[in-house]
Design an enzyme around this catalytic site. Sequence first.
Site, PDB file in Angstrom:
ATOM      1  N   TYR A 156      61.660  85.595  45.210  1.00 14.34           N
ATOM      2  CA  TYR A 156      60.922  84.944  46.256  1.00 14.34           C
ATOM      3  C   TYR A 156      59.559  85.129  46.209  1.00 14.34           C
ATOM      4  CZ  TYR A 156      60.206  82.586  50.544  1.00 14.34           C
ATOM      5  OH  TYR A 156      59.045  81.282  51.615  1.00 14.34           O
ATOM      6  N   ASP A 165      61.378  86.530  59.461  1.00 12.60           N
ATOM      7  CA  ASP A 165      60.349  87.247  60.179  1.00 12.60           C
ATOM      8  C   ASP A 165      59.903  85.615  61.289  1.00 12.60           C
ATOM      9  OD1 ASP A 165      59.802  84.527  58.752  1.00 12.60           O
ATOM     10  OD2 ASP A 165      58.685  85.305  57.380  1.00 12.60           O
ATOM     11  N   ASP A 217      64.346  83.049  56.433  1.00 16.45           N
ATOM     12  CA  ASP A 217      63.916  83.925  56.278  1.00 16.45           C
ATOM     13  C   ASP A 217      63.653  85.103  57.322  1.00 16.45           C
ATOM     14  OD1 ASP A 217      63.208  83.023  54.068  1.00 16.45           O
ATOM     15  OD2 ASP A 217      60.326  82.333  54.991  1.00 16.45           O
TER      16      ASP A 217
END
Length: 802
Positions: free
Chosen positions: A266, A57, A55
């Site tokens: 997702y 992030d 991911d």
Amino acid sequence: MFSDFPPKYQDWAATDPLGLFDAQIVKNESNPKAHICRHLNQEARGCHYLVLWLDCDREGENICFEVIQSTGFNIKDTYRARFSAVTEKDVMKALDNLSTPNRDEALAVDARQEIDLKVGVAFTRYQTSYFQGKYGNLDSRVISYGPCQTPTLGFCVQRYLQINTFKPEKFWSLHPYIIFQGYEIQLEWQRSRLFDKLVAMMFQKLAAEDGFLEVTEISEKQETKGRPVGLNTVNLLKVASSALGFGPHMAMQIAERLYTQGFISYPRTESTAYPPSFDFRGTLSAQANNPTWGNYVQGLLASGYQKPRAGADVGDHPPITPMGSATEDTLGSDAWKLYQYICQHFIGTVSPDCKYLRRKVEFSIGGESFHCTGHQVIAKGFTAIMPWLAVNDKNIPSFTKGQKIGVSKLELYEGTTSPPDYLTESELISLMEKHGIGTDASIPVHINNICERNYVQVQGNRRLVPTTLGITLVRGYQSIDPDLCLPDIRSFIEQQITLIAKGQADHHCIVQHVIQQFKQKFSYFVKKIEDMDALFEAQFSSLTDSGRAISKCGKCLRYMKYISAQPTRLYCGTCEEVYYLPPMGTIKLYKELTCPLDNFELLVCSMPGPEGKAFPLCPYCYSNPPFEGIESLINTAKNGPSGKIGKGAGMPCTLCPHPTCPNSLVSQGVCACPECSGTLVLDPLSAPKWRLCCNKCNCLVFLAQGAHRISTTKERCPECDSSIVEVDFNKKTTPLEDGSTLHHGCILCDELLHSLVEMKHGRGFRRVGSRGGRGRGGGRRGGHRGRGRGKMVDPKMSFRDF
């Protein structure tokens, strides 16, 4: 991986909560049995480079460094792929532009985890021990605090206080009615309402004296209702709660299941903007044959779909999008509702805007202005696929400017202001998002926590009503340190963490700065706890006034009171001591027997359900395990939450290694459990359906149904070293050939007893096939090791033959 304290800090009774602020923390595998770290290490062998596709992030960066640690790669040989969609174009672009993992963002996540752990656990342990040691009807196993959880509760209590302090006021509104061209229309007053009756009556009198309404203005304007932006997690959770009736926690569970089944993308994303490379035509084409909206999609593909409105791209994942077509029969009712909304929302984002004509007619009478409004839909646009957002046609007659129309009725309406309603889950999610409390992944967890802790209750229309406990907690924080329950406290933490993520501040310095501030707040909280205690005292019953007498204390020999409200516990009013019990099950006195170690009367705990196991326990030993090293056994047994001695997990007699007590593991243990490292222990209260229960897992073994009595002996089986049991059969049903009733044998090796054994796991029967059992000391696959000698035997004589 998750952050936790080392084992020496896990015992609540032996650890001062203040010391947790300065304690070291460790990272443990979230699921040790999966051996993910070991698997990654094995897969990395022989590889020269590591490319991390996680991911995009902060949490993704943190996982990057966990993978690097598990695989043992050098940071110089590690690369980071950054992408916002899993299309071929995005993947190839990321591969052509590999970068390095961002350690600053990873450290920011470590900082948040350490701060939340130390602050939350310290406050939780202190106030749980303090209040559960004084009050009997709190009805919550743990009185928890969290930098995110508590401000979330604060929003709910703030709304409750607004409702209870609300003072209703009367108001008056002037409503003229006209009948024109077959329409009866109620006009809206420009002043809306007044809180002075005499003034409102004056305006009514002026209008009545005039008698006619004059058309002063006619306006007509085409307006547009814009199509939605892409769907992110927070908006999905709000719609699921307000429109579909799913709580946030359940909604995420369904969404994750749809994702793993390949029906949606997702489901954890903060972005509402699609990446430039997103394949809208391909995604729409996958829905073209759907029986519910296939015709609409086909028309959209034929006429041309619209480019979605600009949203926010935070660089993690694309908006939640359908990836495959499905029907209600395929998914089931609940999953279909969520999937249907996701599909309709996506189709709506690429549909035309809704266009309608708005007509407003203004009137004047007695110097006061009124109006009426009509709508006429020109193009439904996206509302054809999202009908709940549709603009409804509202026809009004044709008027001419300067036209005068008589008033058919002039009503002075009297009403009363009403308080706001309790917060809905959807409104609470909006407040959490606005104040930066939680992430798209953690918001459902925080809301679920305040519900499970009995701080709020979900009532009609998914509204969150605070309980007495939740209200008292927040009022207590407000009386001592309001910062503890305000959203500002989380904003402060996030501001400090953002500095770490941007590389503008040192991770260690920020963590120590924040921890020290909370340590000071904690010390002040402890000093002023009596302020909160005064509020608890006014709302809850003391332990002395709660519960019923059940068993005698081993210290003063007076009866202790059993408090059934969570957490279940015994309270001795003479010694002023609290003894915690298993969190589930029915508690009864056990034959007035006493523990040989401390003279406390024994209890028996019967778990719920027809096959629920029962086990004896000593209240004192359960809360204060007397044997060194017993904690490791307690933490693996399934009689309560691990790592919290004295708060729901403890040592029952089935784990006690006392050598002579007739109720201990040594006396009642029979043989190894075939499913885990535990021991099958005779349940002395299970007659006439005699059974052995594992002291760690839910494995049950049923023995001779026709037996009058079954007991363990001190003898050992010469083959496997299991305990020899003595079975006294009923005279009428004895299986012994000579008609005798008494039989001694090993349930593993004795052919007669072996034939009378049935095994049950949880809720379903199954035979154990290829796996050998273990002796009471642990053993190896394919044989049994005895408790004392570790003797190996023929695997044919094990549980595999059941």
